[in-house]
Design an enzyme around this catalytic site. Structure first.
Site, PDB file in Angstrom:
ATOM      1  N   HIS A 263      -8.522  -0.082   0.238  1.00  0.00           N
ATOM      2  CA  HIS A 263      -8.530  -0.436  -1.182  1.00  0.00           C
ATOM      3  C   HIS A 263      -8.025   0.736  -2.041  1.00  0.00           C
ATOM      4  O   HIS A 263      -7.091   0.590  -2.830  1.00  0.00           O
ATOM      5  CB  HIS A 263      -9.958  -0.836  -1.584  1.00  0.00           C
ATOM      6  CG  HIS A 263     -10.113  -1.252  -3.011  1.00  0.00           C
ATOM      7  ND1 HIS A 263     -10.177  -2.568  -3.405  1.00  0.00           N
ATOM      8  CD2 HIS A 263     -10.215  -0.530  -4.145  1.00  0.00           C
ATOM      9  CE1 HIS A 263     -10.313  -2.633  -4.716  1.00  0.00           C
ATOM     10  NE2 HIS A 263     -10.346  -1.396  -5.208  1.00  0.00           N
ATOM     11  N   GLU A 264      -8.633   1.883  -1.850  1.00  0.00           N
ATOM     12  CA  GLU A 264      -8.253   3.038  -2.679  1.00  0.00           C
ATOM     13  C   GLU A 264      -6.823   3.478  -2.376  1.00  0.00           C
ATOM     14  O   GLU A 264      -6.105   3.928  -3.269  1.00  0.00           O
ATOM     15  CB  GLU A 264      -9.236   4.204  -2.484  1.00  0.00           C
ATOM     16  CG  GLU A 264     -10.688   3.902  -2.909  1.00  0.00           C
ATOM     17  CD  GLU A 264     -10.831   3.344  -4.317  1.00  0.00           C
ATOM     18  OE1 GLU A 264     -10.026   3.697  -5.198  1.00  0.00           O
ATOM     19  OE2 GLU A 264     -11.754   2.526  -4.541  1.00  0.00           O
ATOM     20  N   HIS A 267      -4.508   1.504  -4.557  1.00  0.00           N
ATOM     21  CA  HIS A 267      -4.413   2.082  -5.911  1.00  0.00           C
ATOM     22  C   HIS A 267      -3.484   3.299  -5.894  1.00  0.00           C
ATOM     23  O   HIS A 267      -2.641   3.475  -6.773  1.00  0.00           O
ATOM     24  CB  HIS A 267      -5.802   2.549  -6.383  1.00  0.00           C
ATOM     25  CG  HIS A 267      -6.704   1.456  -6.871  1.00  0.00           C
ATOM     26  ND1 HIS A 267      -6.360   0.614  -7.908  1.00  0.00           N
ATOM     27  CD2 HIS A 267      -7.956   1.084  -6.494  1.00  0.00           C
ATOM     28  CE1 HIS A 267      -7.373  -0.239  -8.141  1.00  0.00           C
ATOM     29  NE2 HIS A 267      -8.349   0.019  -7.287  1.00  0.00           N
ATOM     30  N   GLU A 293      -5.601  -3.321  -9.790  1.00  0.00           N
ATOM     31  CA  GLU A 293      -6.483  -3.979  -8.824  1.00  0.00           C
ATOM     32  C   GLU A 293      -5.683  -4.931  -7.926  1.00  0.00           C
ATOM     33  O   GLU A 293      -6.052  -5.156  -6.777  1.00  0.00           O
ATOM     34  CB  GLU A 293      -7.593  -4.720  -9.586  1.00  0.00           C
ATOM     35  CG  GLU A 293      -8.822  -5.044  -8.782  1.00  0.00           C
ATOM     36  CD  GLU A 293      -9.620  -3.826  -8.280  1.00  0.00           C
ATOM     37  OE1 GLU A 293      -9.340  -2.685  -8.700  1.00  0.00           O
ATOM     38  OE2 GLU A 293     -10.517  -4.039  -7.441  1.00  0.00           O
TER      39      GLU A 293
HETATM   40 ZN    ZN Z   1     -10.211  -0.992  -7.302  1.00  0.00          ZN
END
Ligand code: ZN
Length: 500
Positions: A263-264, A267, A293
């Protein structure tokens, strides 16, 4: 014009550098700072925040922006210069339109509310939060009223998802909720997947190594970033050449650390992909919370929880964790990491139910801002929505209205919609990428991500904040944001996992 433009760029670079200095302090505080540094660090960050605010509200910036206005009509609308001036103007207005006194009240109330929340949540004491939260609501309304608007929440939504409004978001969410509630009912009515093997003991060093191996293959650039451990995972950026991520691991929760790493990294890859020429300007940022997101969720879920992905990685993972996973088939593993269950906690929710948690918070925010819901009635309204949307009732406010820090950090409004907008966009973007390059899915099945990453860089990442979120969506998909690609994705995936 050139001279004025260069003067503006120089002033904006200082603001950007001050922001980056603050980010270094914040990153250090969350990773390596010893406990003894806390008080001084808080003071240092407050000093820096004050200097940043002074620079961001410097009347000379306002003057330069005024002087540059006449040139705007001569510049092509899609030129970097025109877009930079517009974004700088927007940021300047945001910084100057809220009176300093109100900013001070917001910060003081936010700090008091956060501090009270850290004990109120474990003590299940919503009463204690009541006066602070009532002040937060009042101040949030005051902030919104500093800007022209159709709906009181619009200026707050604008801050993180510029270009979206209460009305456009509400419409999209109503459509999504109408589809999701029955779908969740259908899926959760069936036999639940077994994910107990994910709770076996997985050595943390090995988990970390696996996560790093995968994000390296995704294309996260370790020569322009690094990963460290924190309690709450996040991404932070000191420059386009230094975009860091943090993660956490739990020995008895295999998915927790891995998926938050993916997830990170999503980003971070967005920020690493921004045009280097934008460095130091307000264009060198992701354009909105929602688009940001969309990238974390795309790499975490659409890629990282997909079947082709695990067809490639599972044999390796099974070999690395032979003791823990030798009796778990690929099928069972895939079902386990995609287990759907109705639950009370947003951050632990699965892909299918997650948006129900987000959308009800968004609706409650709007009702509070509209004056239709009093803060003291919030816990009851919370329970009512959990019962209607998820068929559950929290046994306490700790697992209910007190669970997320957002409202207890000083603002009500505009803080939740980005999560679900991001999910909706992630599928819309992924669908376009695979339309342009049908080989992407089979490449994922070989652990190759270059084509997908390259497409995202070319169509989304490189632009940073040059285009607004609705513009990016329009450019990429050819239409306004729609829930259809997302629902197609969910129905396809969970239709196969469950019999729908
Ligand atoms: Zn996030």
């Amino acid at each position: 014009m050139n001279e004025k433009y260069q003067q503006l760029i120089e002033k904006l670079r200082v603001i950007s550098d001050l922001g980056a200095i603050g980010a270094v302090l914040g990153w250090d505080q969350a990773t390596y700072m010893p406990q003894g540094g806390a008080a001084a660090r808080g003071r240092q960050m407050a000093v820096l925040g004050q200097i940043s605010h002074e620079r961001a509200t410097d009347p000379e910036i306002g003057q330069l922006l005024d002087d540059l206005q006449p040139y705007l009509s001569e510049l092509p609308d899609e030129s970097d210069e025109a877009r930079l001036i517009k974004v700088a103007q927007r940021n300047y207005d945001r910084s100057t339109k809220v009176p300093t006194e109100l900013v001070g009240k917001l910060l003081a109330n936010g700090a008091a509310a956060y501090s009270a929340w850290t004990t109120a949540r474990p003590e299940n004491d919503f009463e204690k939060m009541l006066p602070l939260l009532e002040t937060t609501l009042e101040l949030s309304r005051e902030v919104a009223n500093c800007f022209p608007h159709d709906h009181i929440a619009d200026p707050l939504i604008d801050q993180s998802d510029y270009g979206m409004s209460a009305e456009s978001t509400r419409k999209l969410f109503a459509e999504l909720r109408a589809e999701l509630v029955p779908l969740v009912q259908e899926v959760t009515g069936q036999e639940s997947a077994d994910d107990s093997f994910l709770k076996r003991s997985f050595p943390i060093d090995q988990q970390k190594e696996l996560g790093e191996k995968i994000i390296r293959q995704y294309g996260y650039d370790f020569t322009r970033g690094r990963q460290d451990l924190t309690h709450h995972p996040f991404m932070t950026k000191f420059s386009l050449g230094d975009v860091r991520i943090t993660t956490r691991f739990d020995e008895n929760e295999f998915g927790d650390g891995l998926f938050s790493t993916l997830h990170e990294a999503g980003h971070a890859m967005y920020e690493q992909g921004i045009n280097m020429a934008y460095e130091g300007t307000p264009l060198a940022n992701g354009t909105s919370a929602g688009v940001h997101e969309s990238q974390s969720r795309l790499w975490e879920n659409l890629v990282g929880r997909s079947r082709p992905f695990w067809e490639h990685y599972y044999p390796y993972v099974q070999e690395q964790f032979a003791e823990q996973l030798s009796d778990v088939s690929l099928d069972s593993f895939y079902r386990g990491i995609n287990k759907v269950s109705r639950s009370l906690i947003r951050v632990d929710a699965d892909e299918l139910t997650y948006n129900l948690h987000v959308m009800l918070r968004f609706d409650l925010e709007l009702e509070m801002l509209e004056g239709k819901l009093a803060v003291r009635d919030l816990p009851d309204a919370w329970h009512a929505r959990y019962e209607s949307d998820l068929g559950l009732r929290a046994p306490s406010d700790s697992n209910g209205v007190l669970q997320d820090v957002h409202w207890y950090s000083g603002i009500i409004g505009g803080v939740f919609q980005g999560y679900t907008l991001g999910n909706i966009m992630s599928a819309a973007f992924f669908e376009q990428a695979t339309k342009a390059h049908p080989a992407i899915n089979s490449e994922i099945g070989q652990g190759k991500f270059d084509t997908l990453h390259g497409w995202l860089r070319e169509n989304i990442y490189q632009y940073g904040a040059k285009y607004t979120a609705p513009e990016i969506v329009q450019r990429v998909t050819g239409s306004e944001l729609s829930i259809e690609p997302y629902m197609r994705y969910l129905r396809g995936k969970f239709g196969e996992l469950y019999t729908l």
